[in-house]
Design an enzyme around this catalytic site. Structure first.
Site, PDB file in Angstrom:
ATOM      1  N   ARG A 148       3.562   9.300  -7.302  1.00  0.00           N
ATOM      2  CA  ARG A 148       3.402   8.028  -6.282  1.00  0.00           C
ATOM      3  C   ARG A 148       1.597   7.879  -6.290  1.00  0.00           C
ATOM      4  O   ARG A 148       1.322   6.746  -5.886  1.00  0.00           O
ATOM      5  CB  ARG A 148       3.795   8.231  -4.282  1.00  0.00           C
ATOM      6  CG  ARG A 148       4.293   7.336  -3.653  1.00  0.00           C
ATOM      7  CD  ARG A 148       5.044   7.777  -2.486  1.00  0.00           C
ATOM      8  NE  ARG A 148       6.494   7.913  -2.795  1.00  0.00           N
ATOM      9  CZ  ARG A 148       7.401   7.219  -2.490  1.00  0.00           C
ATOM     10  NH1 ARG A 148       7.118   5.725  -2.379  1.00  0.00           N
ATOM     11  NH2 ARG A 148       8.886   7.978  -2.487  1.00  0.00           N
ATOM     12  N   ILE A 198       7.289   3.065   0.302  1.00  0.00           N
ATOM     13  CA  ILE A 198       6.561   4.013   1.154  1.00  0.00           C
ATOM     14  C   ILE A 198       4.823   4.551   0.282  1.00  0.00           C
ATOM     15  O   ILE A 198       5.023   4.360  -1.220  1.00  0.00           O
ATOM     16  CB  ILE A 198       7.285   5.434   1.519  1.00  0.00           C
ATOM     17  CG1 ILE A 198       8.615   5.118   1.512  1.00  0.00           C
ATOM     18  CG2 ILE A 198       6.231   6.203   2.289  1.00  0.00           C
ATOM     19  CD1 ILE A 198       8.840   4.439   3.148  1.00  0.00           C
ATOM     20  N   HIS A 216       7.901  -5.404  11.644  1.00  0.00           N
ATOM     21  CA  HIS A 216       9.510  -4.613  11.320  1.00  0.00           C
ATOM     22  C   HIS A 216      10.078  -5.366  11.934  1.00  0.00           C
ATOM     23  O   HIS A 216       9.972  -6.313  13.140  1.00  0.00           O
ATOM     24  CB  HIS A 216       8.911  -3.370  11.819  1.00  0.00           C
ATOM     25  CG  HIS A 216      10.131  -2.630  11.565  1.00  0.00           C
ATOM     26  ND1 HIS A 216      11.139  -2.221  10.546  1.00  0.00           N
ATOM     27  CD2 HIS A 216      11.333  -1.916  13.018  1.00  0.00           C
ATOM     28  CE1 HIS A 216      12.349  -1.225  10.988  1.00  0.00           C
ATOM     29  NE2 HIS A 216      11.910  -1.176  12.184  1.00  0.00           N
ATOM     30  N   VAL A 251       5.947   6.014   9.079  1.00  0.00           N
ATOM     31  CA  VAL A 251       6.259   5.197   8.070  1.00  0.00           C
ATOM     32  C   VAL A 251       7.015   4.122   9.761  1.00  0.00           C
ATOM     33  O   VAL A 251       7.096   4.792  10.887  1.00  0.00           O
ATOM     34  CB  VAL A 251       7.970   4.713   7.669  1.00  0.00           C
ATOM     35  CG1 VAL A 251       8.217   3.201   8.059  1.00  0.00           C
ATOM     36  CG2 VAL A 251       7.293   5.551   6.116  1.00  0.00           C
ATOM     37  N   ASP A 252       6.429   3.115  10.444  1.00  0.00           N
ATOM     38  CA  ASP A 252       6.843   2.415  11.598  1.00  0.00           C
ATOM     39  C   ASP A 252       6.254   2.426  12.853  1.00  0.00           C
ATOM     40  O   ASP A 252       7.094   2.904  13.816  1.00  0.00           O
ATOM     41  CB  ASP A 252       8.368   1.927  11.075  1.00  0.00           C
ATOM     42  CG  ASP A 252       8.739   1.419  10.441  1.00  0.00           C
ATOM     43  OD1 ASP A 252       8.365   0.698   9.598  1.00  0.00           O
ATOM     44  OD2 ASP A 252      10.450   1.971   9.607  1.00  0.00           O
TER      45      ASP A 252
HETATM   46  C1  DQB Z   1       8.889  -0.820   5.027  1.00  0.00           C
HETATM   47  C2  DQB Z   1       9.961   0.926   5.720  1.00  0.00           C
HETATM   48  C3  DQB Z   1      10.416   2.523   5.315  1.00  0.00           C
HETATM   49  C4  DQB Z   1      11.000   1.719   3.277  1.00  0.00           C
HETATM   50  C5  DQB Z   1      11.032   0.073   3.736  1.00  0.00           C
HETATM   51  C6  DQB Z   1      10.237  -0.577   3.572  1.00  0.00           C
HETATM   52  C7  DQB Z   1      12.102   2.883   2.893  1.00  0.00           C
HETATM   53  O1  DQB Z   1      11.780   3.325   3.322  1.00  0.00           O
HETATM   54  N1  DQB Z   1      12.019   2.442   1.857  1.00  0.00           N
HETATM   55  C8  DQB Z   1      13.346   3.171   0.621  1.00  0.00           C
HETATM   56  C9  DQB Z   1      12.180   4.053   0.148  1.00  0.00           C
HETATM   57  C10 DQB Z   1      11.469   3.368  -1.154  1.00  0.00           C
HETATM   58  C11 DQB Z   1      10.550   5.246  -1.533  1.00  0.00           C
HETATM   59  O2  DQB Z   1      10.559   5.926  -1.759  1.00  0.00           O
HETATM   60  O3  DQB Z   1       8.744   4.975  -1.537  1.00  0.00           O
HETATM   61  N2  DQB Z   1       8.031  -0.939   5.725  1.00  0.00           N
HETATM   62  N3  DQB Z   1       3.991   3.587   4.274  1.00  0.00           N
HETATM   63  C12 DQB Z   1       3.639   4.309   5.183  1.00  0.00           C
HETATM   64  N4  DQB Z   1       3.420   3.351   6.271  1.00  0.00           N
HETATM   65  C13 DQB Z   1       4.007   2.387   6.988  1.00  0.00           C
HETATM   66  C14 DQB Z   1       5.974   0.625   6.044  1.00  0.00           C
HETATM   67  C15 DQB Z   1       6.067  -0.400   4.749  1.00  0.00           C
HETATM   68  C16 DQB Z   1       6.348   0.404   3.693  1.00  0.00           C
HETATM   69  C17 DQB Z   1       5.286   1.018   3.560  1.00  0.00           C
HETATM   70  C18 DQB Z   1       4.898   1.318   5.735  1.00  0.00           C
HETATM   71  C19 DQB Z   1       4.401   1.692   4.367  1.00  0.00           C
HETATM   72  O4  DQB Z   1       4.960   2.380   8.313  1.00  0.00           O
HETATM   73  N5  DQB Z   1       2.648   4.994   4.563  1.00  0.00           N
HETATM   74  C20 DQB Z   1       7.408  -1.749   5.287  1.00  0.00           C
HETATM   75  C1  GRF Z   2      11.972  -8.975   7.500  1.00  0.00           C
HETATM   76  O1  GRF Z   2      12.525  -8.933   8.113  1.00  0.00           O
HETATM   77  C2  GRF Z   2      10.748  -8.006   7.533  1.00  0.00           C
HETATM   78  O2  GRF Z   2      10.849  -7.214   8.998  1.00  0.00           O
HETATM   79  C3  GRF Z   2      10.925  -6.690   6.965  1.00  0.00           C
HETATM   80  O3  GRF Z   2      11.390  -7.279   5.809  1.00  0.00           O
HETATM   81  C4  GRF Z   2      12.002  -8.508   5.844  1.00  0.00           C
HETATM   82  C5  GRF Z   2      11.244  -8.882   4.937  1.00  0.00           C
HETATM   83  O4  GRF Z   2      11.519 -10.475   4.913  1.00  0.00           O
HETATM   84  N1  GRF Z   2       9.644  -5.675   7.196  1.00  0.00           N
HETATM   85  P1  GRF Z   2      10.773 -11.838   3.908  1.00  0.00           P
HETATM   86  O5  GRF Z   2      10.586 -10.674   2.412  1.00  0.00           O
HETATM   87  O6  GRF Z   2       9.223 -11.526   4.701  1.00  0.00           O
HETATM   88  O7  GRF Z   2      11.600 -12.667   3.953  1.00  0.00           O
END
Ligand code: DQB
Ligand code: GRF
Length: 196
Positions: free
Chosen positions: A68, A95, A112, A147-148
């Site tokens: 990563r 992530i 989100h 995350v989130d």
């Molecule tokens: C996401 C939040 C969670 C996931 C993906 C997008 C997720 O759980 N994916 C499956 C595991 C993939 C992996 O192993 O990487 N939303 N990074 C940090 N904090 C955040 C938000 C997103 C993406 C990366 C965050 C992020 O709030 N550190 C977007």
């Molecule tokens: C949206 O639902 C957003 O809230 C989530 O991922 C989706 C992305 O959709 N984080 P798009 O690729 O922007 O159409």
């Protein structure tokens, strides 16, 4: 012309929020210029829209990196090479490591599909339906290590009706996402420009 904040958008797929941000940025008064769309997937359909609009694109395939940290370091290198000042995650599905998130503290946004802190995680719309919530929505927030969970920028509410299903509710939320993400980016850029 007023100075604009050089902004990158990170995607993994469809990119409808990316499109909304790019379209908003075409307004001469909008304080962000989208200088780069970066995807971890070469087949992300959103890349085409960026190319058609003469925005630089980059693909960084996470599967080609040993870990990563190396993947995130490559992301950071590409952001630096485009002199990016602000990053918007828009359906970016990897992530990000604490190091990268710290480096972009208050300069990395995400959207989100729930009213955070309710329904964190990858199935936020379905979780709200299953919980029989009456109201859900979407949230823009700064990205933090957990995350989130970063500081909330803006939210919009969506009523859940008894005949909503995953598709109908997702569509209602997405419509609000396309409104609040450009508004959020505008506010964050205006605040950054005051500090510069
Ligand atoms: C996401 C939040 C969670 C996931 C993906 C997008 C997720 O759980 N994916 C499956 C595991 C993939 C992996 O192993 O990487 N939303 N990074 C940090 N904090 C955040 C938000 C997103 C993406 C990366 C965050 C992020 O709030 N550190 C977007
Ligand atoms: C949206 O639902 C957003 O809230 C989530 O991922 C989706 C992305 O959709 N984080 P798009 O690729 O922007 O159409």
């Amino acid at each position: 012309m007023k100075r604009k904040i050089k902004t990158a958008i990170l995607i993994s797929g469809r990119g409808s929020n990316m499109q909304a941000l790019i379209k908003a940025s075409f307004d001469s008064d909008f304080p962000a210029q989208i200088v780069l769309v970066l995807s971890n997937k070469a087949d992300a359909s959103g890349l085409k829209f960026a190319e058609q609009n003469d925005i630089a694109t980059a693909v960084i395939d996470h599967k080609k990196f040993a870990n990563r940290q190396d993947f995130d370091q490559k992301i950071d290198e590409v952001l630096q090479s485009h002199q990016v000042e602000l990053v918007c995650l828009a359906g970016f599905m990897r992530i990000l490591s604490p190091q990268l998130v710290k480096k972009w503290h208050k300069k990395m946004l995400n959207i989100h599909p729930s009213l955070l802190p309710n329904f964190k995680g990858a199935n936020a719309v379905l979780d709200a339906l299953n919980a029989q919530a009456k109201i859900t929505g979407c949230t823009t927030h700064f990205v933090s290590e957990e995350v989130d969970s970063g500081e909330i920028i803006m939210q919009s509410q969506v009523k859940i009706s008894s005949d909503d299903n995953l598709a109908s509710l997702s569509a209602k939320i997405l419509e609000q996402e396309h409104i609040i993400y450009p508004r959020s980016l505008k506010i964050v850029c205006e605040n950054l420009l005051k500090k510069i």
